[in-house]
Enzyme design. Sequence first.
Site, PDB file in Angstrom:
ATOM      1  N   GLY A  22     -99.342-107.870 -16.835  1.00  0.00           N
ATOM      2  CA  GLY A  22     -98.783-106.526 -16.860  1.00  0.00           C
ATOM      3  C   GLY A  22     -98.142-106.208 -15.527  1.00  0.00           C
ATOM      4  O   GLY A  22     -98.039-107.058 -14.638  1.00  0.00           O
ATOM      5  N   GLY A  23     -97.730-104.954 -15.392  1.00  0.00           N
ATOM      6  CA  GLY A  23     -97.043-104.563 -14.169  1.00  0.00           C
ATOM      7  C   GLY A  23     -97.912-104.607 -12.936  1.00  0.00           C
ATOM      8  O   GLY A  23     -97.404-104.721 -11.815  1.00  0.00           O
ATOM      9  N   MET A  24     -99.235-104.503 -13.126  1.00  0.00           N
ATOM     10  CA  MET A  24    -100.140-104.434 -11.970  1.00  0.00           C
ATOM     11  C   MET A  24    -100.949-105.713 -11.762  1.00  0.00           C
ATOM     12  O   MET A  24    -101.806-105.765 -10.893  1.00  0.00           O
ATOM     13  CB  MET A  24    -101.101-103.256 -12.129  1.00  0.00           C
ATOM     14  CG  MET A  24    -100.405-101.918 -12.254  1.00  0.00           C
ATOM     15  SD  MET A  24     -99.418-101.485 -10.803  1.00  0.00           S
ATOM     16  CE  MET A  24    -100.718-101.153  -9.619  1.00  0.00           C
ATOM     17  N   LYS A  42    -109.407-111.760 -13.296  1.00  0.00           N
ATOM     18  CA  LYS A  42    -108.476-110.634 -13.365  1.00  0.00           C
ATOM     19  C   LYS A  42    -107.954-110.380 -11.959  1.00  0.00           C
ATOM     20  O   LYS A  42    -108.713-110.087 -11.029  1.00  0.00           O
ATOM     21  CB  LYS A  42    -109.180-109.399 -13.924  1.00  0.00           C
ATOM     22  CG  LYS A  42    -108.215-108.276 -14.266  1.00  0.00           C
ATOM     23  CD  LYS A  42    -108.908-107.190 -15.077  1.00  0.00           C
ATOM     24  CE  LYS A  42    -107.937-106.095 -15.452  1.00  0.00           C
ATOM     25  NZ  LYS A  42    -108.591-105.031 -16.238  1.00  0.00           N
ATOM     26  N   ASP A 141    -111.122 -95.813 -22.309  1.00  0.00           N
ATOM     27  CA  ASP A 141    -109.909 -96.489 -22.774  1.00  0.00           C
ATOM     28  C   ASP A 141    -110.233 -97.440 -23.929  1.00  0.00           C
ATOM     29  O   ASP A 141    -109.757 -98.572 -23.964  1.00  0.00           O
ATOM     30  CB  ASP A 141    -109.245 -97.248 -21.627  1.00  0.00           C
ATOM     31  CG  ASP A 141    -107.779 -97.590 -21.921  1.00  0.00           C
ATOM     32  OD1 ASP A 141    -107.168 -96.904 -22.767  1.00  0.00           O
ATOM     33  OD2 ASP A 141    -107.251 -98.538 -21.307  1.00  0.00           O
TER      34      ASP A 141
END
Length: 311
Positions: A22-24, A42, A141
């Site tokens: 992802g973007g991060m 991660k 989430d």
Amino acid sequence: MTRDAGRLVVGRYRLLEVLGEGGMGAAWRAVDERIGREVVLKQVKLPSGMDDGTRAAVVARMDREGRAAGTLKHPGIVTVHDQFHDPDGLPWIVMELVRGPSLDRVVKDGGPLPEAEVARIGVGICEALAAAHAAGIVHRDIKPANVLLEGDRVVVTDFGIAAVPGEATLTPYGALLGTPSYMAPEQINDHQATPASDMWSLGATLYYAVEGRPAFAGHTTAALLLAVSRSAPAPTTRAHALRPVLRDLMRRDPARRPTADAAADALRRIAARPAEPTRALDTRAPRPARGTRLKLLSAVVAVAAVIAVPA
């Protein structure tokens, strides 16, 4: 990022392949060379030009994910093995490798699931949430992408924005805490997330699994957030036994939603129901209506009479 394949991190973890990006940052399949175990690493990647405050918030969020999941010991919650910072000061989390797809991927690849299977998956999520809520942790989430399916095992992952007792809420400036389609109305309205918020998200997740589409839609993020905060879920077309459970989980008043334990009990009853027998396909030609049968009979008699007349 794939160019990092083969890299040895902190002298112990060998990166093998990117599982998601992802973007991060990214999640890597890696091997712990000290004990020969495959794991998930991660990794956070921060864009250049990020101000110090935002950088600190992202790093703190990642640290908190490791602490939140690391305090929970439950077969339905992904196990955290280790957490460390690399020489650049960026955090990494070492987690168990769950060899199975996400619920999101299963539905996208194969379509909506049968109600009994959705109920079984829901029981697994409820049991994981009950353990987290008992420890005072709110996930915040829950969504199909954060539910992994490994055979019969259901695993909840990604506690990156979990609310941990005694810690301030940490989030990158201007970022949305959660995924719009699965956020409870109170989260969108900037109220405190509670265990009941997770139950709403569970309802939206199960709705997606059985219907094959989200409960709310919008052409823009703003329209979607408005729909979640003010509208009712779209009517179900496939959910029957699950319909009252979904209704209760996605009640607008958090106080009226079932707890994780209560929802698990309701879902177990649905999962335990015998499958409805498949009705055999009738391949016979349809019988004509009574009036039509009389006309056909008359025609047959007339034809027989003509044939019987000698030439």
